[in-house]
Design a protein around this motif. Structure first.
Motif, short mmCIF file in Angstrom:
data_model
loop_
_atom_site.label_atom_id
_atom_site.label_comp_id
_atom_site.label_asym_id
_atom_site.label_seq_id
_atom_site.Cartn_x
_atom_site.Cartn_y
_atom_site.Cartn_z
N ILE A 12 0.78 -1.26 -0.08
CA ILE A 12 0.06 0.18 -0.04
C ILE A 12 0.88 1.38 0.00
CG2 ILE A 12 -1.80 1.27 1.30
CD1 ILE A 12 -2.68 -1.60 0.25
N SER A 13 0.86 2.21 -0.87
CA SER A 13 1.32 3.40 -1.15
C SER A 13 0.48 4.18 -1.92
CB SER A 13 2.79 3.02 -1.88
OG SER A 13 2.53 2.70 -3.16
N PRO A 14 0.94 5.49 -2.17
CA PRO A 14 0.22 6.51 -2.97
C PRO A 14 0.34 5.91 -4.55
CG PRO A 14 1.51 7.71 -1.63
CD PRO A 14 1.93 6.30 -1.29
N ALA A 15 1.41 5.23 -4.89
CA ALA A 15 1.56 4.73 -6.23
C ALA A 15 0.31 3.69 -6.50
CB ALA A 15 2.90 4.25 -6.46
N ALA A 16 0.25 2.70 -5.44
CA ALA A 16 -0.36 1.78 -5.48
C ALA A 16 -2.05 2.09 -5.46
CB ALA A 16 -0.46 0.70 -4.23
N VAL A 17 -2.31 3.02 -4.76
CA VAL A 17 -3.52 3.70 -4.89
C VAL A 17 -4.00 4.19 -6.30
CG1 VAL A 17 -5.37 5.71 -4.03
CG2 VAL A 17 -3.92 4.18 -2.31
N ARG A 18 -3.12 4.77 -6.96
CA ARG A 18 -3.24 5.28 -8.18
C ARG A 18 -3.26 3.98 -9.55
NH1 ARG A 18 0.25 9.02 -5.96
NH2 ARG A 18 1.84 7.96 -7.42
N SER A 19 -2.79 3.01 -9.01
CA SER A 19 -2.45 1.89 -10.12
C SER A 19 -3.92 1.06 -10.10
CB SER A 19 -1.40 0.92 -9.35
OG SER A 19 -1.64 -0.39 -10.41
N LYS A 20 -4.02 1.15 -11.55
CA LYS A 20 -5.30 -0.02 -11.86
C LYS A 20 -5.21 -1.28 -11.81
CE LYS A 20 -4.80 0.14 -16.85
NZ LYS A 20 -5.43 0.46 -18.08
N TRP A 21 -4.15 -1.68 -11.95
CA TRP A 21 -3.68 -3.03 -11.79
C TRP A 21 -3.69 -3.64 -10.49
CZ3 TRP A 21 -4.37 -6.50 -15.43
CH2 TRP A 21 -4.68 -6.08 -16.61
#
Length: 134
Positions: A64-73
């Motif tokens: 879980i990270s900001p990048a994960a929150v933005r990742s559709k995959w």
């Protein structure tokens, strides 16, 4: 909790340095895992390989990270795991960087989680304890 036969490691590509470090730790503990950098080769249909891995694995870790929150995959992989009965009580969010987790899934707050935002080594031990391995 049973020891994983194979765990799926979901993450955003921006978090790969952390995931590589985690993968090294899991490998030293002989915990089998799947993640895209190690298991998707060259011209393979990566989305097919991810789907096959999700069907094979019995545990699901999501970084879980900001990048994960933005990742559709990451969201697609998490939604798949949440809908599969075999992942019931076998989804573990790994909190790497602070972010709005509800943007990824409102269910994350109810799951057992490990906070990796402060001390990597302690967090690894906490993760292992979930499977009662020391």
């Amino acid at each position: 909790m049973p020891i994983p036969e194979k765990l799926f490691l979901s993450h955003a590509s921006a978090d790969r340095p952390f995931v590589n470090k985690l993968a090294t730790f899991l490998g030293t503990r002989k915990i089998p895992f799947w993640y895209s950098k190690r298991h998707v080769v060259g011209a393979q249909q990566w989305h097919d390989e991810i789907g096959k891995a999700l069907k094979r694995c019995d545990w699901f870790l999501v970084v879980i990270s900001p990048a994960a929150v933005r990742s559709k995959w990451v969201k697609r992989e998490l939604m798949y795991a949440l809908n599969e009965d075999r992942y019931e009580n076998r989804i573990i969010p790994l909190f790497y960087k602070p972010c709005d987790t509800e943007a990824l899934s409102w269910t994350l707050a109810s799951l057992q989680r490990v906070d990796f935002s402060k001390n990597f080594d302690q967090s690894c031990q906490e993760l292992i304890k979930i499977w009662r391995r020391s």
